[in-house]
Design an enzyme around this catalytic site. Structure first.
Site, PDB file in Angstrom:
ATOM      1  N   LYS A 112       0.825  -1.212   0.000  1.00  0.00           N
ATOM      2  CA  LYS A 112       0.000   0.000   0.000  1.00  0.00           C
ATOM      3  C   LYS A 112       0.856   1.258   0.000  1.00  0.00           C
ATOM      4  O   LYS A 112       0.553   2.223  -0.715  1.00  0.00           O
ATOM      5  CB  LYS A 112      -0.954   0.000   1.198  1.00  0.00           C
ATOM      6  N   LYS A 196      -6.162 -12.295  -5.632  1.00  0.00           N
ATOM      7  CA  LYS A 196      -7.228 -12.621  -4.681  1.00  0.00           C
ATOM      8  C   LYS A 196      -8.421 -11.707  -4.907  1.00  0.00           C
ATOM      9  O   LYS A 196      -8.271 -10.561  -5.346  1.00  0.00           O
ATOM     10  CB  LYS A 196      -6.719 -12.512  -3.236  1.00  0.00           C
ATOM     11  N   LYS A 199     -11.714  -6.069  -2.224  1.00  0.00           N
ATOM     12  CA  LYS A 199     -12.547  -4.872  -2.358  1.00  0.00           C
ATOM     13  C   LYS A 199     -11.910  -3.854  -3.279  1.00  0.00           C
ATOM     14  O   LYS A 199     -12.589  -3.038  -3.881  1.00  0.00           O
ATOM     15  CB  LYS A 199     -12.758  -4.221  -0.980  1.00  0.00           C
TER      16      LYS A 199
HETATM   17  P1  TYM Z   1     -10.562  -7.792   5.839  1.00  0.00           P
HETATM   18  O1  TYM Z   1     -11.661  -6.897   6.278  1.00  0.00           O
HETATM   19  O2  TYM Z   1      -9.726  -7.348   4.681  1.00  0.00           O
HETATM   20  O3  TYM Z   1     -11.120  -9.210   5.453  1.00  0.00           O
HETATM   21  C1  TYM Z   1     -11.973  -9.907   6.314  1.00  0.00           C
HETATM   22  C2  TYM Z   1     -11.668 -11.404   6.268  1.00  0.00           C
HETATM   23  O4  TYM Z   1     -11.848 -11.929   4.952  1.00  0.00           O
HETATM   24  C3  TYM Z   1     -10.689 -12.662   4.567  1.00  0.00           C
HETATM   25  N1  TYM Z   1     -10.523 -12.525   3.105  1.00  0.00           N
HETATM   26  C4  TYM Z   1     -10.421 -13.538   2.240  1.00  0.00           C
HETATM   27  N2  TYM Z   1     -10.440 -14.875   2.434  1.00  0.00           N
HETATM   28  C5  TYM Z   1     -10.336 -15.661   1.321  1.00  0.00           C
HETATM   29  N3  TYM Z   1     -10.234 -15.171   0.074  1.00  0.00           N
HETATM   30  C6  TYM Z   1     -10.202 -13.837  -0.166  1.00  0.00           C
HETATM   31  N4  TYM Z   1     -10.106 -13.364  -1.412  1.00  0.00           N
HETATM   32  C7  TYM Z   1     -10.301 -12.959   0.960  1.00  0.00           C
HETATM   33  N5  TYM Z   1     -10.315 -11.614   1.093  1.00  0.00           N
HETATM   34  C8  TYM Z   1     -10.442 -11.369   2.405  1.00  0.00           C
HETATM   35  C9  TYM Z   1      -9.561 -12.016   5.330  1.00  0.00           C
HETATM   36  O5  TYM Z   1      -8.451 -12.885   5.443  1.00  0.00           O
HETATM   37  C10 TYM Z   1     -10.230 -11.751   6.663  1.00  0.00           C
HETATM   38  O6  TYM Z   1     -10.237 -12.901   7.462  1.00  0.00           O
HETATM   39  N6  TYM Z   1      -6.919  -6.997   9.140  1.00  0.00           N
HETATM   40  C11 TYM Z   1      -8.182  -7.687   8.936  1.00  0.00           C
HETATM   41  C12 TYM Z   1      -9.261  -7.291   9.918  1.00  0.00           C
HETATM   42  C13 TYM Z   1      -8.908  -7.447  11.350  1.00  0.00           C
HETATM   43  C14 TYM Z   1      -8.794  -8.677  12.062  1.00  0.00           C
HETATM   44  C15 TYM Z   1      -8.494  -8.320  13.400  1.00  0.00           C
HETATM   45  C16 TYM Z   1      -8.935 -10.015  11.703  1.00  0.00           C
HETATM   46  C17 TYM Z   1      -8.666  -6.452  12.248  1.00  0.00           C
HETATM   47  N7  TYM Z   1      -8.424  -6.974  13.479  1.00  0.00           N
HETATM   48  C18 TYM Z   1      -8.295  -9.279  14.382  1.00  0.00           C
HETATM   49  C19 TYM Z   1      -8.731 -10.977  12.692  1.00  0.00           C
HETATM   50  C20 TYM Z   1      -8.429 -10.622  14.018  1.00  0.00           C
HETATM   51  C21 TYM Z   1      -8.669  -7.345   7.545  1.00  0.00           C
HETATM   52  O7  TYM Z   1      -8.307  -6.368   6.969  1.00  0.00           O
HETATM   53  O8  TYM Z   1      -9.624  -8.165   7.078  1.00  0.00           O
END
Ligand code: TYM
Length: 333
Positions: A112, A196, A199
């Site tokens: 990023k 992948k 968003k």
């Molecule tokens: P975020 O909001 O980007 O995504 C949420 C969850 O979706 C999973 N994910 C995917 N899994 C499979 N294939 C994909 N293409 C795909 N895109 C997204 C992500 O791995 C995630 O599990 N940093 C985290 C949010 C967060 C978090 C936490 C997670 C903040 N604090 C504490 C666990 C524990 C995030 O940006 O997820």
């Protein structure tokens, strides 16, 4: 019972199929055997510039989608991150026990910041993984169900926890384990099946949003990029497009990849895509009805989130007091 924590950012009106299959479905099934906390991580979403009214809507919408997927507020704690101030408090502590270099090696940050330049990259984006580590360590979490893209952040959380234990004694922090289900850990973009599903995809046609119009969704699946040749076979290296469709098909129907390969032997890509479009639409229609139900009654939804925050806060307070005490901060009495 062992404890689970996970969260998603409210950076869009809708979660996508990667979020759902990579994480949310696992959250739902893990509720039976674990004490779970599921969080809408709105503080993390501040790293993405968003109109304030939109952020509020997206926070409710994300919570509604957790519920519609089957997160059960009677068994699990469902809440909004900013409602529990301890997340930001612990994040500060963790940032004081993490090396600048260590944080700088996070690939999501590197990607990023490379894209936006150093003045276009906030300090918040740099410390983002420490807020995430705080989310996790705050609840003495044992297991964190996420997709593959969060593996490195989880590793950082583990390292920070181990460091606190080494510096301030065992039991200062619980070292969390990732829970990443291999079959669905990475769902790929329909237009570029080597990237992948995300968003921030280049084209909206590559992603399936859970709140999209089912007609649009069906069309996107029917026009998914497939591979050279015509055989329907699971081969992520040689046939990433078809393999991704098979993964999604299997995950949504509970059928095995082998069974699907058998069923589509000798048939064309068009058949597979047409049938998968139907499977996805059949899943989305009742899901969307449930989401609308929750959003039509925001007062009830807000009550439910307030109740979750209260339960989360009680747990968070205990951990934070223990950590503050270990670090030598003077108790307030
Ligand atoms: P975020 O909001 O980007 O995504 C949420 C969850 O979706 C999973 N994910 C995917 N899994 C499979 N294939 C994909 N293409 C795909 N895109 C997204 C992500 O791995 C995630 O599990 N940093 C985290 C949010 C967060 C978090 C936490 C997670 C903040 N604090 C504490 C666990 C524990 C995030 O940006 O997820």
């Amino acid at each position: 019972r062992p404890r689970i924590f996970s969260g998603m950012q409210p950076t869009s009106d809708s979660l996508h199929l990667g979020n759902y299959l990579g994480a949310l479905t696992n959250w739902v099934s893990l509720q039976d055997d674990y004490d779970a906390l599921y969080c809408v991580v709105d503080l993390h979403a501040l790293t993405v510039a968003t109109d304030p009214a939109l952020l509020r809507d997206r926070t409710r919408s994300t919570a509604a989608q957790y519920l519609a997927a089957g997160v059960d507020p009677a068994r699990s704690i469902l809440f909004v991150q900013s409602h529990v101030a301890e997340h930001a408090e612990l994040a500060w502590v963790l940032s004081c026990h993490t090396g600048f270099g260590e944080a700088g090696r996070m690939t999501q940050f590197k990607d990023k910041s490379a894209r936006h330049g150093s003045d276009g990259t906030s300090v918040g984006l740099f410390t983002y993984p420490l807020l995430m580590a705080a989310d996790i360590l705050l609840y003495d979490t044992n297991l964190v169900p996420v997709g593959e893209d969060q593996r490195q952040h989880l590793e950082l959380s583990r390292n920070v926890a181990q460091r606190l234990n080494a510096r301030f004694g065992p039991g200062t922090a619980v070292v969390p384990e990732p829970h990443i289900v291999k079959a669905t850990a990475k769902i790929y973009d329909l237009q570029d099946p080597t990237a992948k599903m995300s968003k921030s995809a280049a084209s909206p046609n590559g992603i399936i949003e859970l709140r999209d119009d089912p007609k649009v969704v069906a069309k996107r699946i029917r026009s998914a990029v497939t591979d050279a040749g015509r055989e329907i076979r699971f081969d992520p290296e040689g046939k990433p497009g078809v393999s991704n469709l098979l993964t999604i098909f299997a995950a949504l129907t509970g059928r095995s990849i082998e069974a699907l390969e058998g069923e589509y032997a000798g048939r064309g890509y068009g058949d597979l895509k047409k049938d998968l479009a139907e499977v996805v639409v059949d899943f989305l229609a009742p899901f969307q009805t449930r989401v609308s139900g929750y959003l039509e009654d925001p007062a009830t939804l807000d009550d439910l989130l307030a109740d979750g925050a209260e339960r989360a806060r009680a747990l968070a307070r205990e951990t934070l007091e223990r950590v503050y005490d270990r670090l030598g901060l003077l108790p307030a009495r």
